[in-house]
Write an enzyme that holds these catalytic residues in place. Sequence first.
Site, PDB file in Angstrom:
ATOM      1  N   ARG A 146      -6.519   4.738 -10.570  1.00 16.13           N
ATOM      2  CA  ARG A 146      -5.708   3.648 -10.047  1.00 16.13           C
ATOM      3  C   ARG A 146      -4.685   3.096 -11.036  1.00 16.13           C
ATOM      4  NH1 ARG A 146      -9.663  -0.657  -7.093  1.00 16.13           N
ATOM      5  NH2 ARG A 146     -11.240   0.840  -6.423  1.00 16.13           N
TER       6      ARG A 146
ATOM      7  N   HIS B  97      -4.539   8.198   0.690  1.00 21.18           N
ATOM      8  CA  HIS B  97      -4.871   6.980  -0.060  1.00 21.18           C
ATOM      9  C   HIS B  97      -5.642   5.995   0.822  1.00 21.18           C
ATOM     10  CE1 HIS B  97      -4.181   4.771  -3.805  1.00 21.18           C
ATOM     11  NE2 HIS B  97      -3.936   3.677  -3.096  1.00 21.18           N
TER      12      HIS B  97
ATOM     13  N   TYR C  44      10.131  -3.534   9.401  1.00 20.93           N
ATOM     14  CA  TYR C  44      11.563  -3.801   9.421  1.00 20.93           C
ATOM     15  C   TYR C  44      12.352  -2.944   8.432  1.00 20.93           C
ATOM     16  CZ  TYR C  44      10.048  -7.986  11.933  1.00 20.93           C
ATOM     17  OH  TYR C  44       9.481  -8.845  12.835  1.00 20.93           O
TER      18      TYR C  44
END
Length: 880
Positions: free
Chosen positions: A32, A78, A122
Amino acid sequence: MTTSQERIIPTDLRNEMSQSYLEYAMSVIVGRALPDARDGLKPVHRRILYAMHELGLMHDRPFRKCARVVGEVLGKYHPHGDTAVYDALVRMAQDFSMRSPLINGHGNFGSVDNDPPAAMRYTECRLQALTNLSLLQDIESETVDFIDNFDGSQQEPTVLPSRIPQLLLNGSSGIAVGMATNIPPHNLGELIDGLVALIHNPEITDLELMDYIHGPDFPTGAQVLGTSGIREAYTTGRGSITMRGVATIETVQQRGRQDREAIIITELPYQTNKAALIEKIADMVNEKRLEGIADIRDESDRDGMRIVIELKRDSYPRVVLNNLYKQTPLQANFGANMLALVNGKPEILNLKKFLEVFLDFRIESITRRTRYELRKAEARDHLLQGLLIALSQLDEIIVLIRHAPDAPTAKGELITNYGLSEVQADAILQMQLRRLTALEADKIRQEHEDLQTQIADLQDILARRERILEIIETEIAQLKESFSTPRRTVILPGEGEIDERDLIANEKAIILVTEQGYIKRMPVNTFEAQSRATRGKAAAKVKDDDTIEHFLTCCDHDSILFFSDRGVVYCLKAYQIPVSSRTSRGTAIVQMLPIPREEKITSIVPVDEFSREEYLVMLTKGGNIKKTELASFSNIRANGLIAISLEEGDQLRWVRRARVEDSILVGSRLGMAIHFRCTHEQLRPLSRATRGVRAMKLKKGDELVGMDILPAAILDTLNTDEPETAEIEAVEIEAVEIEAVEIEAVETENQEETAEVTSTGSIGPWVLVITMGGYGKRVPVAQFRLQNRAGQGLMATKFKNRKGKDKLATLRIVNNDHDEIMMVTKRGIIIRQAVNAISIQSRSATGVRVQRLDEEDAINGVAIVPPDAVDDVDVVEEAE
């Protein structure tokens, strides 16, 4: 009850906690928080870029909704929260977070005011061109390993085949368990220059790499104070780098109000929140912790950042600005912690180690790509060979296939009768009838020949490491040309930081370069002045097969330009050349300059200031001459710069500094000299990569021996266009009449005095003529009338009768009796001598002995000692 007891496994709680925590920590570290040193990416960033690559979101394709990309990443690679993936995607698209953004975002992706991005439904995204070409270009060519994803349904790359040091380019930050990383971003062009330097010189040090990679280059620009923090980070892996915003003090005009002084902030330190900065300044003003500020407003727009801090009339702008630096994030520290994963383990890396890890990875990637291409080419060629066999025996094969009961039988008979492989037999059976035409057959033969050439080239790449390094250099050069941008962050000398030059006295020095490439620096006062015709002192312990090639005097703070025979110029500060004793050989120049083995330094020029009013005049072995503005050489790359374009077989030999009003004196080995002006009419200025024009017409068997510059201030006082008088020609007749048998005789001081009294040129300047046999004289410059360039010139000297061995060594301009010269022989003997010890003679004279030479030795170079270098030096007269 018994069954449940059997399932209980007794264990030590301490060991269990230790083992479990260690596994958790390593999972966070590797999976990570920390980037891989090879491609500079954390797993989440790598998965986002690979998913976008699979979706076909290239830089020349339409944008796609970010929600689509996030869903692809979550579903395939993921299995974590969508917020984490989207945040990582957004950061890779922010031009204020990444020095070279990897994703092209369309929509609201946040701002430097820490405004949040719009929701993923968006915004839209696609890959940047740099990402396609530098990170994902070869991923289908088996350049990297692939592993199963979290559920085994997909394959994902363990690393991307990066072509650039992405980790240093965009930096990285992350907090793992028990460790953290914070790597600053850098300039792409500088990183590529540093990588090329490492390829050419594997022994290069971190500090030498800083000549190429000057320091972090933050996307928000700003300034870095001092190099000590950068140097510490690059050498140890940890360091504190001081960043400062760019602020200026201006007078702002306001309608209906009196003009006021204002501080205008146009750039902020990296990762500084603009809105938070303004809020903090306002709070400090309200709390009376910052004095002198009347108003603060943000006038930033799409054209750039502009924060206006209006000052009170009685305030001192510089004091207010210094308080802003001290008390607000306008000046901040970047705590560099160069931690990354190397072979799956966290490691603190210095600058060279970063580049070495990447270079090793790139070599492995190209090797694997080449093997893949070779395997594909050999497989295709194997198939073509089968088709060629079929074409050569076409009728028999057609009969065989027509009479075969089925395809497997035909295939088996082809393999048995013609020695074909299964692949070749299948290709023949699947071959279309149109491939039997003559044109198609020619295409097959041509493709086979091309593949043979390609296979040989690929095998050569795998066999030679140099080819792989050449490919790496070529690929990164193409990326640099396409994507390199100017540096945004300016590195300033730190307050109180001592510049390296401040620690070194600007003393006069001598620099020697031998033919075999050894260089050394010595103080001028190592050599006291001696009388004429003495032997001199050894200046260098040269080997029997080595000689002194170049010799000059300069100041320790000067820039020394090294010109090679290939027309390339390199640069060093004089104080960077190690000081050596008189008897040492010096340092190999290849340890200081990236000079190829086949290249040779042919001229060295000291420069104290790169002025636009001054030129470098360059003369080649073939007789071409040109002048180029000195300012064109102010920024010489560490790996050199093209100074002149050369014809085939020509070499750059002599370089001198000159102004347009000066004149040029060029001499030849057989004692001829030509004198012409340096004006634009005679010698027009040219750019660096040009050839020049003809300097002098040479007789058969003659060659150029050097040139010097006559300053305009002296030239204007002379009537060089008048012919020489008989009185001047009569000077020093005694020296002309000396026969070969009298060479060993000592000339008396009376003869020298008589020569100086009878000479009409007793006031300088003079042309100092020195022959290889150790004879010299001063000739009044007036005797060398001005001519047009490309003429044959005038006779500069006659030679002593030494069986034709004596030839002209050099011509130099000397201005007055107070000058001193230093002469060096091929064997490294140096003599320092006052100019007034060498008598004034005419062009037709042979001169007087200036240095007594050993057998087979010869004078090889002459340098003028600067006047202020001789001020406090005692002149020691040594007997012969």
